[in-house]
Design a protein around this motif. Structure first.
Motif, PDB file in Angstrom:
ATOM      1  N   GLU A   1       0.667  -1.491   0.001  1.00 23.09           N
ATOM      2  CA  GLU A   1       0.039  -0.028   0.100  1.00 23.09           C
ATOM      3  C   GLU A   1       0.524   1.281   0.514  1.00 23.09           C
ATOM      4  O   GLU A   1       0.379   2.075  -0.544  1.00 23.09           O
ATOM      5  CB  GLU A   1      -1.139  -0.436   1.230  1.00 23.09           C
ATOM      6  N   LEU A   2       1.777   1.280   0.377  1.00 23.63           N
ATOM      7  CA  LEU A   2       2.926   2.480   0.661  1.00 23.63           C
ATOM      8  C   LEU A   2       2.843   2.910  -0.672  1.00 23.63           C
ATOM      9  O   LEU A   2       3.762   3.631  -0.786  1.00 23.63           O
ATOM     10  CB  LEU A   2       4.172   2.398   1.671  1.00 23.63           C
ATOM     11  N   LEU A   3       4.036   1.504  -1.651  1.00 22.54           N
ATOM     12  CA  LEU A   3       4.595   1.919  -2.520  1.00 22.54           C
ATOM     13  C   LEU A   3       3.725   2.085  -3.047  1.00 22.54           C
ATOM     14  O   LEU A   3       3.096   3.133  -4.438  1.00 22.54           O
ATOM     15  CB  LEU A   3       5.144   1.004  -3.270  1.00 22.54           C
ATOM     16  N   SER A   4       1.870   1.025  -3.894  1.00 23.07           N
ATOM     17  CA  SER A   4       1.230   1.585  -4.303  1.00 23.07           C
ATOM     18  C   SER A   4       0.535   3.215  -4.107  1.00 23.07           C
ATOM     19  O   SER A   4       0.622   4.273  -5.582  1.00 23.07           O
ATOM     20  CB  SER A   4      -0.195   1.011  -3.951  1.00 23.07           C
ATOM     21  N   ARG A   5       0.459   3.756  -2.921  1.00 30.01           N
ATOM     22  CA  ARG A   5       0.153   6.020  -3.201  1.00 30.01           C
ATOM     23  C   ARG A   5       1.204   6.371  -3.312  1.00 30.01           C
ATOM     24  O   ARG A   5       0.763   6.943  -3.837  1.00 30.01           O
ATOM     25  CB  ARG A   5       0.039   5.580  -0.989  1.00 30.01           C
ATOM     26  N   LEU A   6       2.102   5.943  -2.677  1.00 30.56           N
ATOM     27  CA  LEU A   6       3.669   6.603  -3.363  1.00 30.56           C
ATOM     28  C   LEU A   6       3.283   7.537  -4.783  1.00 30.56           C
ATOM     29  O   LEU A   6       3.579   8.113  -5.429  1.00 30.56           O
ATOM     30  CB  LEU A   6       4.947   5.995  -3.228  1.00 30.56           C
ATOM     31  N   ARG A   7       3.467   5.606  -5.275  1.00 33.39           N
ATOM     32  CA  ARG A   7       3.781   6.077  -7.359  1.00 33.39           C
ATOM     33  C   ARG A   7       2.004   6.430  -7.706  1.00 33.39           C
ATOM     34  O   ARG A   7       1.996   7.252  -8.430  1.00 33.39           O
ATOM     35  CB  ARG A   7       3.376   4.188  -7.523  1.00 33.39           C
ATOM     36  N   ALA A   8       1.454   6.286  -6.859  1.00 36.56           N
ATOM     37  CA  ALA A   8      -0.432   7.434  -7.351  1.00 36.56           C
ATOM     38  C   ALA A   8       0.070   8.495  -7.663  1.00 36.56           C
ATOM     39  O   ALA A   8      -1.162   9.011  -8.432  1.00 36.56           O
ATOM     40  CB  ALA A   8      -1.925   6.739  -6.345  1.00 36.56           C
ATOM     41  N   ALA A   9       0.573   9.096  -6.027  1.00 37.75           N
ATOM     42  CA  ALA A   9       0.917  10.580  -5.737  1.00 37.75           C
ATOM     43  C   ALA A   9       2.174  10.858  -6.369  1.00 37.75           C
ATOM     44  O   ALA A   9       2.255  12.492  -6.903  1.00 37.75           O
ATOM     45  CB  ALA A   9       2.100  10.671  -4.495  1.00 37.75           C
ATOM     46  N   GLY A  10       2.451  10.207  -7.327  1.00 40.14           N
ATOM     47  CA  GLY A  10       3.265  10.880  -8.326  1.00 40.14           C
ATOM     48  C   GLY A  10       4.847  10.958  -7.771  1.00 40.14           C
ATOM     49  O   GLY A  10       6.139  11.484  -8.482  1.00 40.14           O
ATOM     50  N   LEU A  11       4.901  10.333  -6.781  1.00 39.16           N
ATOM     51  CA  LEU A  11       6.007  10.908  -5.861  1.00 39.16           C
ATOM     52  C   LEU A  11       7.131   9.923  -5.277  1.00 39.16           C
ATOM     53  O   LEU A  11       8.269   9.953  -5.034  1.00 39.16           O
ATOM     54  CB  LEU A  11       6.230  11.216  -4.741  1.00 39.16           C
ATOM     55  N   ARG A  12       7.239   8.744  -6.687  1.00 43.37           N
ATOM     56  CA  ARG A  12       8.258   7.743  -6.587  1.00 43.37           C
ATOM     57  C   ARG A  12       9.097   7.393  -7.054  1.00 43.37           C
ATOM     58  O   ARG A  12       8.763   7.801  -8.320  1.00 43.37           O
ATOM     59  CB  ARG A  12       7.491   6.621  -6.663  1.00 43.37           C
ATOM     60  N   ARG A  13      10.402   7.865  -6.995  1.00 45.11           N
ATOM     61  CA  ARG A  13      11.981   7.732  -8.292  1.00 45.11           C
ATOM     62  C   ARG A  13      11.856   6.901  -8.563  1.00 45.11           C
ATOM     63  O   ARG A  13      12.397   5.727  -7.301  1.00 45.11           O
ATOM     64  CB  ARG A  13      12.856   9.179  -7.158  1.00 45.11           C
ATOM     65  N   LYS A  14      12.720   6.580  -9.525  1.00 45.83           N
ATOM     66  CA  LYS A  14      13.096   5.197 -10.280  1.00 45.83           C
ATOM     67  C   LYS A  14      14.847   5.042  -9.760  1.00 45.83           C
ATOM     68  O   LYS A  14      15.065   6.031  -9.899  1.00 45.83           O
ATOM     69  CB  LYS A  14      13.220   4.979 -11.221  1.00 45.83           C
ATOM     70  N   LYS A  15      14.913   4.140  -9.025  1.00 42.90           N
ATOM     71  CA  LYS A  15      16.356   3.776  -8.885  1.00 42.90           C
ATOM     72  C   LYS A  15      17.109   3.782 -10.029  1.00 42.90           C
ATOM     73  O   LYS A  15      16.632   3.730 -10.847  1.00 42.90           O
ATOM     74  CB  LYS A  15      16.621   2.689  -8.170  1.00 42.90           C
ATOM     75  N   HIS A  16      18.564   4.375 -10.780  1.00 43.27           N
ATOM     76  CA  HIS A  16      19.450   4.782 -11.657  1.00 43.27           C
ATOM     77  C   HIS A  16      19.887   2.860 -11.297  1.00 43.27           C
ATOM     78  O   HIS A  16      21.101   2.896 -10.783  1.00 43.27           O
ATOM     79  CB  HIS A  16      19.979   6.178 -11.376  1.00 43.27           C
ATOM     80  N   ALA A  17      20.599   2.789 -12.296  1.00 39.22           N
ATOM     81  CA  ALA A  17      20.738   1.244 -12.730  1.00 39.22           C
ATOM     82  C   ALA A  17      22.695   1.725 -12.365  1.00 39.22           C
ATOM     83  O   ALA A  17      22.720   3.833 -13.064  1.00 39.22           O
ATOM     84  CB  ALA A  17      21.174   1.156 -14.244  1.00 39.22           C
ATOM     85  N   THR A  18      23.125   1.396 -12.057  1.00 43.48           N
ATOM     86  CA  THR A  18      24.817   1.442 -11.598  1.00 43.48           C
ATOM     87  C   THR A  18      25.149   1.033 -12.601  1.00 43.48           C
ATOM     88  O   THR A  18      26.064   0.311 -13.055  1.00 43.48           O
ATOM     89  CB  THR A  18      24.722   1.051 -10.184  1.00 43.48           C
TER      90      THR A  18
END
Length: 88
Positions: free
Chosen positions: A71-88
């Motif tokens: 739910e935490l991840l779903s709500r973060l994504r729905a708010a447009g606040l999830r940042r993708k991790k950059h590949a190293t």
């Protein structure tokens, strides 16, 4: 206020950790952490703070809403606040 915290189940360095996010804004998240937890801003992980298990109850008592990790991840994504991790 929409500060969310998942259960402290994530192991790292001999401790268990939670994720603390806002589904409103990063500013709301920083304000909550500054006022209630005293964790330095440098601990911000791009879209969340990692919270040690000994501060979990403090965060919930201060108003963070306990939710499951999905739910935490779903709500973060729905708010447009999830940042993708950059590949190293």
């Amino acid at each position: 206020m929409a500060v969310l915290i998942d259960s402290p189940v994530w192991p790292w360095r001999g401790r268990r950790w939670s994720h603390l996010v806002s589904d409103v804004s990063y500013e709301e998240l920083h304000a909550f952490v500054d006022a209630e937890l005293g964790i330095p801003r440098r601990a911000f992980q791009g879209d969340h703070y990692d919270i040690p298990e000994d501060l979990y109850d403090v965060a919930v008592t201060a108003g963070a809403q306990a939710v499951g990790a999905r739910e935490l991840l779903s709500r973060l994504r729905a708010a447009g606040l999830r940042r993708k991790k950059h590949a190293t």
